[in-house]
Design a protein around this motif. Structure first.
Motif, PDB file in Angstrom:
ATOM      1  N   ASP A  18       3.957  -9.544  18.337  1.00  0.00           N
ATOM      2  CA  ASP A  18       2.910 -10.483  17.945  1.00  0.00           C
ATOM      3  C   ASP A  18       2.279 -10.107  16.614  1.00  0.00           C
ATOM      4  N   VAL A  19       2.155  -8.803  16.356  1.00  0.00           N
ATOM      5  CA  VAL A  19       1.524  -8.285  15.143  1.00  0.00           C
ATOM      6  C   VAL A  19       2.339  -7.096  14.663  1.00  0.00           C
ATOM      7  N   THR A  20       2.554  -7.024  13.360  1.00  0.00           N
ATOM      8  CA  THR A  20       3.218  -5.864  12.774  1.00  0.00           C
ATOM      9  C   THR A  20       2.168  -5.012  12.080  1.00  0.00           C
ATOM     10  N   GLY A  21       2.527  -3.806  11.701  1.00  0.00           N
ATOM     11  CA  GLY A  21       1.537  -2.980  11.026  1.00  0.00           C
ATOM     12  C   GLY A  21       2.085  -1.659  10.544  1.00  0.00           C
ATOM     13  N   PHE A  22       1.197  -0.931   9.902  1.00  0.00           N
ATOM     14  CA  PHE A  22       1.533   0.396   9.392  1.00  0.00           C
ATOM     15  C   PHE A  22       0.252   1.184   9.199  1.00  0.00           C
ATOM     16  N   ASP A  23       0.387   2.488   9.070  1.00  0.00           N
ATOM     17  CA  ASP A  23      -0.717   3.393   8.750  1.00  0.00           C
ATOM     18  C   ASP A  23      -0.468   3.957   7.364  1.00  0.00           C
ATOM     19  N   SER A  24      -1.546   4.302   6.661  1.00  0.00           N
ATOM     20  CA  SER A  24      -1.397   4.883   5.331  1.00  0.00           C
ATOM     21  C   SER A  24      -2.629   5.708   5.009  1.00  0.00           C
ATOM     22  N   TYR A  25      -2.397   6.935   4.586  1.00  0.00           N
ATOM     23  CA  TYR A  25      -3.489   7.812   4.168  1.00  0.00           C
ATOM     24  C   TYR A  25      -3.295   8.234   2.733  1.00  0.00           C
ATOM     25  N   ASP A  26      -4.409   8.357   2.017  1.00  0.00           N
ATOM     26  CA  ASP A  26      -4.384   8.775   0.620  1.00  0.00           C
ATOM     27  C   ASP A  26      -5.094  10.120   0.532  1.00  0.00           C
ATOM     28  N   SER A  27      -4.438  11.100  -0.065  1.00  0.00           N
ATOM     29  CA  SER A  27      -5.009  12.443  -0.165  1.00  0.00           C
ATOM     30  C   SER A  27      -6.182  12.520  -1.131  1.00  0.00           C
ATOM     31  N   GLY A  28      -6.410  11.469  -1.912  1.00  0.00           N
ATOM     32  CA  GLY A  28      -7.547  11.439  -2.818  1.00  0.00           C
ATOM     33  C   GLY A  28      -7.294  12.138  -4.141  1.00  0.00           C
ATOM     34  N   ASP A  29      -6.028  12.287  -4.496  1.00  0.00           N
ATOM     35  CA  ASP A  29      -5.672  12.995  -5.732  1.00  0.00           C
ATOM     36  C   ASP A  29      -5.439  12.061  -6.913  1.00  0.00           C
ATOM     37  N   GLY A  30      -5.671  10.784  -6.734  1.00  0.00           N
ATOM     38  CA  GLY A  30      -5.480   9.848  -7.838  1.00  0.00           C
ATOM     39  C   GLY A  30      -4.085   9.272  -7.895  1.00  0.00           C
ATOM     40  N   HIS A  31      -3.508   9.032  -6.740  1.00  0.00           N
ATOM     41  CA  HIS A  31      -2.179   8.411  -6.664  1.00  0.00           C
ATOM     42  C   HIS A  31      -2.233   7.004  -7.238  1.00  0.00           C
ATOM     43  N   PRO A  32      -1.102   6.325  -7.228  1.00  0.00           N
ATOM     44  CA  PRO A  32      -1.117   4.928  -7.691  1.00  0.00           C
ATOM     45  C   PRO A  32      -2.137   4.116  -6.895  1.00  0.00           C
ATOM     46  N   SER A  33      -2.387   2.943  -7.369  1.00  0.00           N
ATOM     47  CA  SER A  33      -3.353   2.064  -6.700  1.00  0.00           C
ATOM     48  C   SER A  33      -2.959   1.839  -5.247  1.00  0.00           C
ATOM     49  N   ILE A  34      -3.940   1.425  -4.464  1.00  0.00           N
ATOM     50  CA  ILE A  34      -3.668   1.161  -3.052  1.00  0.00           C
ATOM     51  C   ILE A  34      -2.621   0.052  -2.911  1.00  0.00           C
ATOM     52  N   ALA A  35      -2.678  -0.962  -3.772  1.00  0.00           N
ATOM     53  CA  ALA A  35      -1.678  -2.035  -3.712  1.00  0.00           C
ATOM     54  C   ALA A  35      -0.283  -1.488  -3.995  1.00  0.00           C
ATOM     55  N   ALA A  36      -0.159  -0.617  -4.986  1.00  0.00           N
ATOM     56  CA  ALA A  36       1.153  -0.035  -5.306  1.00  0.00           C
ATOM     57  C   ALA A  36       1.664   0.841  -4.168  1.00  0.00           C
ATOM     58  N   ARG A  37       0.755   1.533  -3.505  1.00  0.00           N
ATOM     59  CA  ARG A  37       1.157   2.388  -2.378  1.00  0.00           C
ATOM     60  C   ARG A  37       1.583   1.553  -1.175  1.00  0.00           C
ATOM     61  N   TRP A  38       0.832   0.506  -0.906  1.00  0.00           N
ATOM     62  CA  TRP A  38       1.068  -0.289   0.294  1.00  0.00           C
ATOM     63  C   TRP A  38       2.118  -1.370   0.119  1.00  0.00           C
ATOM     64  N   ASP A  39       2.338  -1.847  -1.099  1.00  0.00           N
ATOM     65  CA  ASP A  39       3.162  -3.032  -1.317  1.00  0.00           C
ATOM     66  C   ASP A  39       4.554  -2.960  -0.688  1.00  0.00           C
ATOM     67  N   PRO A  40       5.324  -1.878  -0.859  1.00  0.00           N
ATOM     68  CA  PRO A  40       6.670  -1.885  -0.269  1.00  0.00           C
ATOM     69  C   PRO A  40       6.638  -2.015   1.261  1.00  0.00           C
ATOM     70  N   THR A  41       5.716  -1.319   1.892  1.00  0.00           N
ATOM     71  CA  THR A  41       5.619  -1.379   3.348  1.00  0.00           C
ATOM     72  C   THR A  41       5.097  -2.738   3.787  1.00  0.00           C
ATOM     73  N   TYR A  42       4.056  -3.208   3.131  1.00  0.00           N
ATOM     74  CA  TYR A  42       3.492  -4.520   3.464  1.00  0.00           C
ATOM     75  C   TYR A  42       4.555  -5.609   3.333  1.00  0.00           C
ATOM     76  N   ALA A  43       5.286  -5.588   2.238  1.00  0.00           N
ATOM     77  CA  ALA A  43       6.309  -6.620   2.015  1.00  0.00           C
ATOM     78  C   ALA A  43       7.330  -6.618   3.147  1.00  0.00           C
ATOM     79  N   GLY A  44       7.715  -5.434   3.573  1.00  0.00           N
ATOM     80  CA  GLY A  44       8.700  -5.335   4.648  1.00  0.00           C
ATOM     81  C   GLY A  44       8.202  -5.872   5.970  1.00  0.00           C
ATOM     82  N   VAL A  45       6.985  -5.500   6.352  1.00  0.00           N
ATOM     83  CA  VAL A  45       6.486  -5.961   7.643  1.00  0.00           C
ATOM     84  C   VAL A  45       6.021  -7.417   7.577  1.00  0.00           C
TER      85      VAL A  45
END
Length: 131
Positions: A18-45
């Motif tokens: 009924d619902v898809t999803g994922f978990d994601s944690y950011d270590s706070g070190d200045g990684h790429p934007s949240i959209a860049a981090r989440w986009d591949p996983t979001y697109a897939g689900v």
């Protein structure tokens, strides 16, 4: 991230989901934007056609990373308002300090500014009428 093809072997089919999803944690070190981090996983689900839920997420507190955390929350606000993320139905923030329980535990708590952005996210979601 980058392992969505491995998930195909576990996909039971639309009759059972009924619902898809994922978990994601950011270590706070200045990684790429949240959209860049989440986009591949979001697109897939999201490609399943089912609503998407981020079941658990957070960005760690570290000395000197207040700006990084602020940018992370602004990115989340931008995602909430972006039609390209319209399948995103909800996000659960892991608002807890894990340092007392683990030697290398992280402090994931929101600060006052993050709570204000969180309140704006709720207004944005309410205003769109489709989330």
């Amino acid at each position: 991230h980058g392992r969505l093809t491995e998930l195909d072997q576990w996909w039971p089919g639309l009759d059972f989901v009924d619902v898809t999803g994922f978990d994601s944690y950011d270590s706070g070190d200045g990684h790429p934007s949240i959209a860049a981090r989440w986009d591949p996983t979001y697109a897939g689900v999201a490609a399943t056609g089912r609503p998407v839920m981020v079941g658990e997420t957070g960005i760690a507190r570290k000395p000197g990373n207040a700006r990084i955390r602020t940018d992370w929350w602004r990115g989340l606000r931008d995602i909430a308002a972006d039609p390209a993320w319209s399948a995103l139905e909800g996000v659960v923030y892991f608002d807890i300090d894990m340092t007392p329980w683990k030697d290398e535990g992280k402090d994931w708590r929101m600060n006052a500014g993050m709570r204000r952005v969180s309140a704006r996210l709720l207004r944005i979601a309410g205003d769109t009428g489709d989330r």
